[in-house]
Design an enzyme around this catalytic site. Sequence first.
Site, PDB file in Angstrom:
ATOM      1  N   HIS A 166      -0.451   6.077  -9.156  1.00 44.48           N
ATOM      2  CA  HIS A 166      -1.287   4.894  -8.926  1.00 44.48           C
ATOM      3  C   HIS A 166      -2.390   5.274  -7.943  1.00 44.48           C
ATOM      4  CE1 HIS A 166      -2.802   1.075  -7.889  1.00 44.48           C
ATOM      5  NE2 HIS A 166      -2.147   0.965  -6.736  1.00 44.48           N
ATOM      6  N   ASN A 170      -8.980   0.961  -5.955  1.00 42.93           N
ATOM      7  CA  ASN A 170      -7.661   0.540  -6.419  1.00 42.93           C
ATOM      8  C   ASN A 170      -7.838  -0.561  -7.466  1.00 42.93           C
ATOM      9  OD1 ASN A 170      -5.121  -0.560  -6.745  1.00 42.93           O
ATOM     10  ND2 ASN A 170      -4.642  -0.624  -4.553  1.00 42.93           N
ATOM     11  N   CYS A 186       0.685  -3.671  -8.585  1.00 43.36           N
ATOM     12  CA  CYS A 186       0.148  -2.356  -8.986  1.00 43.36           C
ATOM     13  C   CYS A 186       1.131  -1.531  -9.817  1.00 43.36           C
ATOM     14  CB  CYS A 186      -0.278  -1.559  -7.763  1.00 43.36           C
ATOM     15  SG  CYS A 186      -1.488  -2.422  -6.757  1.00 43.36           S
TER      16      CYS A 186
HETATM   17  N1  COA Z   1     -14.372  -0.031   8.235  1.00 44.57           N
HETATM   18  C1  COA Z   1     -14.306   0.369   9.518  1.00 44.57           C
HETATM   19  N2  COA Z   1     -13.232   0.124  10.297  1.00 44.57           N
HETATM   20  C2  COA Z   1     -12.204  -0.542   9.746  1.00 44.57           C
HETATM   21  C3  COA Z   1     -12.227  -0.994   8.413  1.00 44.57           C
HETATM   22  C4  COA Z   1     -13.373  -0.723   7.653  1.00 44.57           C
HETATM   23  N3  COA Z   1     -13.489  -1.096   6.363  1.00 44.57           N
HETATM   24  N4  COA Z   1     -11.073  -1.637   8.157  1.00 44.57           N
HETATM   25  C5  COA Z   1     -10.337  -1.580   9.284  1.00 44.57           C
HETATM   26  N5  COA Z   1     -11.017  -0.927  10.237  1.00 44.57           N
HETATM   27  C6  COA Z   1     -10.605  -0.639  11.614  1.00 44.57           C
HETATM   28  C7  COA Z   1      -9.496  -1.517  12.116  1.00 44.57           C
HETATM   29  O1  COA Z   1     -10.018  -2.719  12.617  1.00 44.57           O
HETATM   30  C8  COA Z   1      -8.857  -0.643  13.172  1.00 44.57           C
HETATM   31  O2  COA Z   1      -9.618  -0.755  14.341  1.00 44.57           O
HETATM   32  P1  COA Z   1      -8.900  -0.752  15.778  1.00 44.57           P
HETATM   33  O3  COA Z   1      -8.192   0.558  15.867  1.00 44.57           O
HETATM   34  O4  COA Z   1     -10.055  -0.885  16.709  1.00 44.57           O
HETATM   35  O5  COA Z   1      -7.961  -1.909  15.767  1.00 44.57           O
HETATM   36  C9  COA Z   1      -9.026   0.755  12.661  1.00 44.57           C
HETATM   37  O6  COA Z   1     -10.055   0.684  11.648  1.00 44.57           O
HETATM   38  C10 COA Z   1      -7.766   1.325  12.043  1.00 44.57           C
HETATM   39  O7  COA Z   1      -7.224   0.364  11.149  1.00 44.57           O
HETATM   40  P2  COA Z   1      -5.900   0.637  10.345  1.00 44.57           P
HETATM   41  O8  COA Z   1      -5.639  -0.525   9.457  1.00 44.57           O
HETATM   42  O9  COA Z   1      -4.804   1.060  11.246  1.00 44.57           O
HETATM   43  O10 COA Z   1      -6.370   1.906   9.496  1.00 44.57           O
HETATM   44  P3  COA Z   1      -5.558   2.806   8.514  1.00 44.57           P
HETATM   45  O11 COA Z   1      -5.690   4.214   8.907  1.00 44.57           O
HETATM   46  O12 COA Z   1      -4.159   2.291   8.321  1.00 44.57           O
HETATM   47  O13 COA Z   1      -6.345   2.626   7.149  1.00 44.57           O
HETATM   48  C11 COA Z   1      -6.102   1.412   5.073  1.00 44.57           C
HETATM   49  C12 COA Z   1      -6.465   1.328   6.571  1.00 44.57           C
HETATM   50  C13 COA Z   1      -6.121  -0.011   4.531  1.00 44.57           C
HETATM   51  C14 COA Z   1      -7.117   2.270   4.354  1.00 44.57           C
HETATM   52  C15 COA Z   1      -4.695   2.029   4.930  1.00 44.57           C
HETATM   53  O14 COA Z   1      -3.799   1.418   5.817  1.00 44.57           O
HETATM   54  C16 COA Z   1      -4.158   1.924   3.550  1.00 44.57           C
HETATM   55  O15 COA Z   1      -4.682   2.496   2.621  1.00 44.57           O
HETATM   56  N6  COA Z   1      -3.028   1.212   3.384  1.00 44.57           N
HETATM   57  C17 COA Z   1      -2.430   1.046   2.079  1.00 44.57           C
HETATM   58  C18 COA Z   1      -3.197   0.010   1.327  1.00 44.57           C
HETATM   59  C19 COA Z   1      -2.864   0.020  -0.118  1.00 44.57           C
HETATM   60  O16 COA Z   1      -2.723   1.043  -0.727  1.00 44.57           O
HETATM   61  N7  COA Z   1      -2.760  -1.184  -0.677  1.00 44.57           N
HETATM   62  C20 COA Z   1      -2.550  -1.362  -2.055  1.00 44.57           C
HETATM   63  C21 COA Z   1      -1.131  -1.310  -2.385  1.00 44.57           C
HETATM   64  S1  COA Z   1      -0.955  -1.164  -4.115  1.00 44.57           S
END
Ligand code: COA
Length: 329
Positions: A256, A286, A115
Amino acid sequence: MKRPIAHIAGTGRYAPAQVLTNQDWEARLDTSDQWIRDRSGIAERRVADDRETIAYMASEASKPALAEAGLTPADVDAIVLATASWDRLLPSQACDVQAVLGAKNAAAFDVGAACSGFLYATNVAEGLIATAQAETVLVIGAERLTRIMDWEDRSTAILFGDGVGVAVLRPAPGDGRGILSTYMKSDGTLGDLLYRPGGGTVAPPSEQLLADRSQYIRMAGREVFKSAVRSMADACDHALQRAGLSGDDVDLLIPHQANIRIIEATAKHASIPMSKVYVNVDRYGNTSAASIPIALDEGIREGRITAGMMILLVAFGGGFTWASAAVRW
Ligand code: COA
């Protein structure tokens, strides 16, 4: 090094027409519009069709960028292309774009920084201009992430989209406008937080690979989030410090577009109000290397970016990589 050496003389973008909404994801996976909006800020994203290869989309986005700079494909000395979702593994994606665009006088090669790729590519392009190896460089951020993400994995699939953004770099006009500072950094020890395990020479295509779905992006979302906030802050600090600026001097921050919460944390760190932050993650998701040049081109077309403004570009991505640039528009 005396700056500015290079400036952005034209921009362009290509967004596939097909829109995939959060409601579409609700119909496919165990997720909800509310969850996706709350956690990421994304409402919809674009999906390329079979005809919309990266070579095609990048060529289409390059045409208006070159036209704005008063140039043709034959004027391009170099194509530096950033992607993580190549049309094919060999030759380079940049060479396939060169062929479609008809930029027959160019050297063409790829830069791999996920990215952060567009800012890494911009940095390389500035170097080509600084050493008089090129006068006109097409810097392209291009992605078709919907082809390398796992459509059955709700924790990653809902985040990504397709698109291309292009900038034409030329020697700075000499009136103070142009790239004032750049910064690049990596931490390869964090590589396994965001990667594609299979498909390379270590784990070539096999039945097992298909069964494991290991050709697709895997991500440890929470860990990536924490590193992203840290590295975006570091990137802001370095571009500003190298240009002798503070957050108060910034007219528009273009981060980004990965997640609205990461964008807000970055703006807060740099003391830049959200009114001075460009956000389109809600409409594109993204798009990795394409996200900053798409936002840049939209900002220009919408009249949000005008001559003389101070623009701060900041990115992070897989690798890990992070990068930034301060640009006097
Ligand atoms: N819909 C509903 N629930 C979801 C889900 C979805 N699409 N994806 C994950 N969950 C659930 C998980 O299973 C978890 O459940 P649990 O608590 O029962 O285990 C819960 O939601 C929380 O998951 P978690 O991964 O801790 O959530 P989060 O607050 O960290 O948000 C992201 C997830 C991916 C949105 C976030 O971590 C993020 O944006 N990370 C950076 C990713 C990024 O920018 N990547 C690109 C880099 S360039």
